[in-house]
Design a protein around this motif. Sequence first.
Motif, mmCIF file in Angstrom:
data_model
loop_
_atom_site.group_PDB
_atom_site.id
_atom_site.type_symbol
_atom_site.label_atom_id
_atom_site.label_comp_id
_atom_site.label_asym_id
_atom_site.label_seq_id
_atom_site.Cartn_x
_atom_site.Cartn_y
_atom_site.Cartn_z
ATOM 1 N N PRO A 50 0.832 -1.209 0.000
ATOM 2 C CA PRO A 50 0.000 0.000 0.000
ATOM 3 C C PRO A 50 0.862 1.253 0.000
ATOM 4 O O PRO A 50 1.952 1.273 0.570
ATOM 5 C CB PRO A 50 -0.790 -0.130 1.298
ATOM 6 N N ARG A 51 0.373 2.304 -0.648
ATOM 7 C CA ARG A 51 1.093 3.589 -0.663
ATOM 8 C C ARG A 51 0.523 4.554 0.358
ATOM 9 O O ARG A 51 1.243 5.355 0.933
ATOM 10 C CB ARG A 51 1.017 4.208 -2.052
ATOM 11 N N ASP A 55 -5.362 2.889 0.592
ATOM 12 C CA ASP A 55 -5.145 1.622 -0.104
ATOM 13 C C ASP A 55 -5.384 0.414 0.802
ATOM 14 O O ASP A 55 -5.375 -0.714 0.337
ATOM 15 C CB ASP A 55 -3.712 1.536 -0.642
ATOM 16 N N VAL A 92 -5.113 -5.044 0.599
ATOM 17 C CA VAL A 92 -4.581 -3.876 -0.113
ATOM 18 C C VAL A 92 -5.364 -3.718 -1.400
ATOM 19 O O VAL A 92 -5.483 -4.642 -2.196
ATOM 20 C CB VAL A 92 -3.077 -4.040 -0.415
ATOM 21 N N GLN A 93 -5.920 -2.542 -1.564
ATOM 22 C CA GLN A 93 -6.675 -2.222 -2.774
ATOM 23 C C GLN A 93 -5.928 -1.114 -3.496
ATOM 24 O O GLN A 93 -5.993 0.050 -3.111
ATOM 25 C CB GLN A 93 -8.088 -1.765 -2.416
ATOM 26 N N PRO A 94 -5.185 -1.473 -4.550
ATOM 27 C CA PRO A 94 -4.420 -0.461 -5.269
ATOM 28 C C PRO A 94 -5.332 0.595 -5.881
ATOM 29 O O PRO A 94 -6.456 0.290 -6.267
ATOM 30 C CB PRO A 94 -3.694 -1.242 -6.365
ATOM 31 N N PRO A 95 -4.850 1.835 -5.973
ATOM 32 C CA PRO A 95 -5.658 2.923 -6.509
ATOM 33 C C PRO A 95 -6.126 2.676 -7.938
ATOM 34 O O PRO A 95 -7.179 3.141 -8.325
ATOM 35 C CB PRO A 95 -4.748 4.144 -6.453
ATOM 36 N N GLU A 98 -9.546 1.250 -8.066
ATOM 37 C CA GLU A 98 -10.591 2.210 -7.739
ATOM 38 C C GLU A 98 -10.966 3.040 -8.964
ATOM 39 O O GLU A 98 -12.135 3.303 -9.219
ATOM 40 C CB GLU A 98 -10.146 3.122 -6.597
#
Length: 117
Positions: A50-51, A55, A92-95, A98
């Motif tokens: 995650p950044r 995220d 973790v959901q990368p941008p 989205e």
Amino acid sequence: MAGVQDQLEIKFRLTDGSDIGPKSFPAATSVVTLKESILAQWPKEKENGPRTVKDVKLISAGRILENNRTVGECRSPLCDVPGGVTTMHVVVQPPSLEKEKKLMSEPQQNKCVCVIL
């Protein structure tokens, strides 16, 4: 004795089965602070980390935890054992995902043309 009950021992389970922690947090700690802790401790060798806190999704007792809640508010009386370690799952959901969801959810313009003769 109340000070001990106001502390929760939490470990964070990553999707590959590895863990971050356990670490002790006060019950008044916000979920956003937990996410910041995860970011700071994220293993450098892991890909697709995650950044930002946006995220990261934290799941405890089958519920996605909201950023504005505290750890104490998110406790589950069925799952949290006094003196035990609470495991929270990290997703973790990368941008980029989205952005794709937003594009998919936008209404599509109809490009059909009807011709009446």
